[in-house]
Structures are given as C-alpha cells and as structure tokens.
Design a protein around this motif. Sequence first.
Motif, short mmCIF file in Angstrom:
data_model
loop_
_atom_site.label_atom_id
_atom_site.label_comp_id
_atom_site.label_asym_id
_atom_site.label_seq_id
_atom_site.Cartn_x
_atom_site.Cartn_y
_atom_site.Cartn_z
N GLN A 66 1.01 -1.18 -0.13
CA GLN A 66 -0.01 0.10 0.14
C GLN A 66 0.41 1.53 -0.29
N SER A 103 -9.89 -7.93 5.20
CA SER A 103 -10.35 -6.04 4.43
C SER A 103 -8.98 -5.49 3.95
N LEU A 106 -8.60 -6.28 0.55
CA LEU A 106 -9.17 -4.42 -0.54
C LEU A 106 -8.99 -3.56 -0.48
N CYS A 107 -7.88 -2.84 1.00
CA CYS A 107 -7.64 -1.99 0.91
C CYS A 107 -6.57 -1.88 0.13
N THR A 110 -7.27 -1.87 -3.86
CA THR A 110 -7.92 -0.20 -3.75
C THR A 110 -6.87 0.62 -4.37
N THR A 111 -5.92 0.95 -3.55
CA THR A 111 -4.98 2.23 -3.31
C THR A 111 -4.19 1.75 -4.26
N LEU A 133 -16.34 -5.91 -4.65
CA LEU A 133 -16.84 -5.00 -3.71
C LEU A 133 -18.06 -5.04 -3.62
N CYS A 155 -14.04 1.95 0.21
CA CYS A 155 -12.91 0.90 -1.31
C CYS A 155 -13.46 1.66 -2.42
N GLU A 158 -13.34 5.64 -2.29
CA GLU A 158 -12.06 6.20 -2.78
C GLU A 158 -12.51 5.22 -4.35
#
Length: 776
Positions: A66, A103, A106-107, A110-111, A133, A155, A158
């Motif tokens: 990330q 989680s 998923l982050c 997304t990042t 998602l 997510c 964002e």
Amino acid sequence: MSKANQPGTVIYPPVDLLWLEFRSSPHQYLLSTKSSVETFVHDLLQQLYLDEKNSASKLMALGIMQEKAEMLFSDSALFEYTCATLKNLLTHKQFLNHPLLRSQVLCTLTTIFCALEVKESHEKLLTDFIDVLFTTIEPVTSDQTRMVRMVACECLKELELNFPGLLSRKLTQLLDLCAEENSIICQHYMALAATVLHHAVLKMITDLDKDANCEINFGQPGDLVPFSLPSPDHVKISATLLSDPPEHKLVESVDTHELKRGVSLMMDNLSLATPPVMVHIVRMLMRAVYLSRISAMTFKSFLMRYSSSQELMLFHMVFLLKVLFGSELCDTSESELILKRNITMATHPSLNTNCKLLTFNWLLHYPLKQVLSGNKTPIQYSLPYIIDYNDLSTLFPTSFDHIDVVAAKLDALSQCFVPGSSPDSSSATLMSCLMGLQKAVYHGVLGPQPVTLYRTLYIYYKRHHNSVLQQDIFRLLINVVMHHPKYTSHTINFIRAVARLQPKSDLPVNLLSALNDQIMTTPMQSVLENLSFHIVMLETAALYPQLSPLGILRILNKLLSSTNLLSEGNWSLGNSFLSICHKLMQTHNISLIFKDLCEVLIQISIHYNDIDIRDRAIFYRHLLLTVSGDKLTSILSMSSSDLASGSASLSQIVEARISDTSYPTTPPVQIITESLLKLTRISDKDKKQVYLLETDEVCTQSDTLVKDYLAKLNDASYTPVVQLHYQLQFNDDLSPAVALPALEQIFALSLQFSFNSPYRPITGVCLFVCEFQSLF
C-alpha cells in the motif's frame, strides 16, 4: 536441495525487519539484497500464501504494497499479476475466516488502482474488482461480514472519488442497500450513496451539455457505467462549497424522482451517522440538490436542529447551507436566530481558541445576501446592520480571552462602531477596547501583545482613516515609542503598511517628524541607551522627501560631536550612519544639505575608528563635492536598479565558478576612444591680462612702476601668479545627437597638465586650477 541452498535465491529478513529497512530506503535495500522489484513483489505475495506466516507478517506485507504502490507496480505486467493474485487471496481459506486480512486485501487493491495510472488495458481488472466489492456489500443482514462490508464501502467510495461518475448506474442498487441496512455501518452505505449521487448529477449535466437527447439511467442491479479514461473536459469536483455555484444546472425536464428518493432517504436517517460522516453526506447532498433544482427545504430540519449544536463541524455546515441556498432555506427570523447563536458560540468559555476563531470568521463574513433584480452581484451587509446593539457587549475583549480571540473581537468591533470627523462615543469606545493591550505594551511586554496592538491599529486605520480615529492612533503611537523605543520596528512596519494602503496619507510623515523631534529633545544619555532603535527610525525618515533633512543631520552631528561614538563605535554602527547619509543624498536636494552633510562625513572620515567606514565616508564626500545632484542620485540608486534588472548577485557569481578569474567585471573607469571634450583658451582680451602686481591704482609713470615691481619681488611673502582663462567644451566634430547622451554618462573630470619636452622646465613653478565654474 532446500530452497535456501538453491543458487540465485534471495534470503530476506523477517517481515518486521523488512518493514523497517525497506520503508526507510527502498532503492538502497534492493541494491543491498541484489534483488529486483519483480522478485521482491513475488516474494511478498508468496509470504501471503504461506500458512506458517502469522497474521501480523501478512499485514506488514500488505502495508508495504500500500505504501510503496507507485514504485512497486509501475510495470503493467506486474500490476496485472499482483491484482489477479490479491483477488484470488480473497477466496483463500485463511482469508475467508479472517475479516481483518480480507479487509486489508481490499484496501491494498483499492490503493493500487487509485495510486497508479489506470490504462485502457486494465478496464477488465477494475470492473471485476468493483463486482467483487459489490458482492461483498450485498449481504446486508450478515453480522459476520460487517467489518469487511464497511471496508468495501469505503473502497468503493475512494474509487468513486478518483473516477467521478464510475458508479452512477449503481445508484438505485446503493439506495436499496441503504434502506435495508440497519446496523451501525449503515452510515458507510449512506456516505457511498451520497458520493455517487453527487457525481451522478454532475455527470448528467455534462452528458446533457454534449447531447440533449442522451439517456439518463441510474441502473439496475448488476449495471456498471462503461469505464473510460478521464478526459480534459471531465467533470472536476469542486474542492470547496464556498466557491461560486456553477452556471449550468440540471434542466427541469429531467426526471429527478430517483434523486429525490435518495436525498430524502439519507436525510431521514442522517441522525444514525457520526458527525464526520454526517458532514460528508450533507456536503455531497447539498451540492446535488442545488444542481438538480430540488427544493432546499429538504435541509430545513437539519438547519434548525444543528443551528444550536455544540458540535462545531455540524454548526459549520449550517453556514455552508446558508451560503449556498440563502433565503430559499431560511427566512429573516431564522437568519437572526443563527446569528445570535453564532455570537453565543464565539464567546462560549468551553470552546477552544480555534473553534472561537472559526465562529468569529463566520461572524465577520456572515452570509446575509440580497440580490437586486437584474443584477447578479449580491449586497453583503456589514456587521452594524445585522447585530443588535445589546449583543455587542459580549464582543468586548476581556482579560481571560486568548490573544487571537482579542484580535478577532477588535476586528468585529471596528465594523460595528463607525467614528465621525469629530470626537464621539464610537471613537472613544474603539480606543478604550485597546486598554488591555496598551497596559501590556506600556510595561514593555514582548510577544503577541504588541503585534496584536499594531495589527488592530492598522485595521482601525484601514476602515476609519477619514475619521477622528486617525489622530487617536497618532497620539497612541507617539506615546508607545516615547515610553519604549524598542517598539520602533513595529511602528516602522505600521508606517510602511499605511504608506502602501494610502500613498497620499500624511500620517507616516507626521509620525516620523514627531519622532525625530522627540529624539532631539531627549537627553543624549537616553538616546545612547536605545541608539539602535533611533538609528532605524532615522533611516526610515531619510527616505521621505517631505521631511526636512536638516533635523536628521543635526541629530547625527549631535551624536558624533557630543559622544564617544567616533572612537568607540563598531562597523555596524558606522554602516548605519553612512546608510542615513546615503539615503539623504539619494532622496533630498543636495544644495539644501550640502554643508551639514559635509560636516558629518568629514567627522566620520577623519575620526571614526573603523578604516572601512572612514574609506566609505571619504568616497561619499568626494561624490558630494565633485558630482552634481541629479547624477549623484543616479549613482546611489544603481544598486537597487541593478537588482531590479536582474544583474548577477554575489550568490550567482559564486555559483558561476567564482574561482574562474575570467569572470567579467565592470571597471570603475570607462576608457573612451573618441575625444569628447577639449580645453580652449578664452580669446577675450579682457581676460588675457597678466597680473603681476596687486595695486589699487594703475600707475602710468614708468619709474614708479619699476620701483614698485622691484619692491614686490623682494618681498618674501609675495608669490607671483599668472592667471590663464580656459573653457571646457565639446569637440567640434561631435553632433548634438552624440554629445547630449555622452554628457549624461560623465560624472566627474580629472584634468592632467603635461609639459613639452623641448622646453626647459622652470623650477619652483606650481601649476594648479584656481577656479572651476559652470562645468555643464
């Protein structure tokens, strides 16, 4: 053979050490381990799949991805491989039973999508990830997946913020999920839906501007807007809601039923959200409501409920709503109620300083608007017209107020009281409010108190410079500097600010003149104790042509003649003296200050104990004696003009190889190849006389003349002088077009006399110029 013994295998330290070493210097770490970025990413992904690795190690590996996403996934193939691998991890048995790990995956995905430039070839990856998602957030009744669903909503939000309008066709599905979710994470569903609704309205306006017949579709479950790269004319999301509203709104013929349903649903359940999420939802909805022509009365309940809230961010949203909708949302009585509440919040003892300053900022810029018919410019009323006089008592500063709050209160009071041209209660009230700051300054306090006092005086002058308040400010400043000269720098800054604000104002000149007179009447011992402050004041006064320079020179002469400054002064003090002389020669008429300035320069050039100061004083004195006034001013102004024209400074010379001796420099004397001037003997017979005798009467008797001549020669005190008259003029070959510009370049002349070698020199003859008049 084990993997550790295989050739080419890189052995990495534990993940916790890797977390520290790699984050501190990624490139140095890869060089030290002789590893490539691709190999490093593969090893991180492999650690995520190993069952023997604990959850903490896997979270650190995801954290590295990330934090360093731009560096690790710049390669397109590696980017696609990593996204596919992380998506497969979501179905891994260890991740299915671990909500935190799931989680974080998923982050991480997304990042990566948000940090990197998404290309057209990645459209399928992004679409598949969004489907994952939405699959995650759909089971709204599941308590086991609550944490993962909350992260999935964030997510999606964002992604929507990075690609506005991407989820516009999912609006209907999101509103249905908001209505079904009844747990604590419903606020995250509403925040996502509000963001999508806002961007959907902006996208509708953009699409209708391009094609008036385009289809407006908020989608059905499973729909997704076709992915497209952002174009230059893409909708830009405004960073602030206080900016002017856009001119284009949604046309009235568009069906806004689904938009109204979404706004009503979220406003009805807004109380279930925490204040930060509530602020985000209202910010998104208020803009969407304004652009889609929906009635602003939707926010009426929010306005009345939170206009008396102690939560400052919600109270702040009340004013944002009032700025955007104005009288459409609240009438006059409600506006007055909000204003009174604002005054109460500004003086509330339990609020911290920053919160009070925010409320004072709204008080000073209270959004009370009235738009005239045919004129789009709103009329902004000032505080005297919207604050009741009984409420002003709470705005007076007290001894318990923070210094920044005191400044804000005085700023507000300066708008509430308008002094006249003669002494009145308004001027007396404004000056009495400064009493607390004056006491601190009269006691010599340093810090924010004097700064606040001078800043408030400037605000007073800026708003009421044509009133009697100007004389009150003048008297106050004189008293402050008289008691404590250390506030001279603040006074000079105030003078310069006033001069920039009102170039024709008499206040700066009157202040400097009064302060100079004060120095003249002050005992010399007191002047020496605060000499550095007085010198700064004299330097500033020397720049004003309206002030008499003779008073400044008298002060300098008095300082040099009646003290030990010439024998004990350092280089800095001498430089200050010469700076005053420099400014006087630069701004004032030389003929008026010639004698007094010469006396000061002679004293410095002969008696000052620093040789550099003496040399510069001699230089200034030679300039004063040999160069005319206009040209002297141009010489002394060369430094500032050279800086303005971009000449090379010392730092630039150093950067341009100061060791190089061939660096071009300007010589002090310019050599002219063409002859410009010539010295011509005056042909007038009256000026060709040779005076060998100094007698009152011319004797015609030859014997008497010879006797007197012999007696004069025998006199020891007699020195024979021959007077020859010449004139300096331009060469005859020069035209006026060449002669006049050349005249402007001549600052001084040096005459040299040479004797012809065939003639025998006469011993004991002294040649000098006895008179030199009217050079030009």
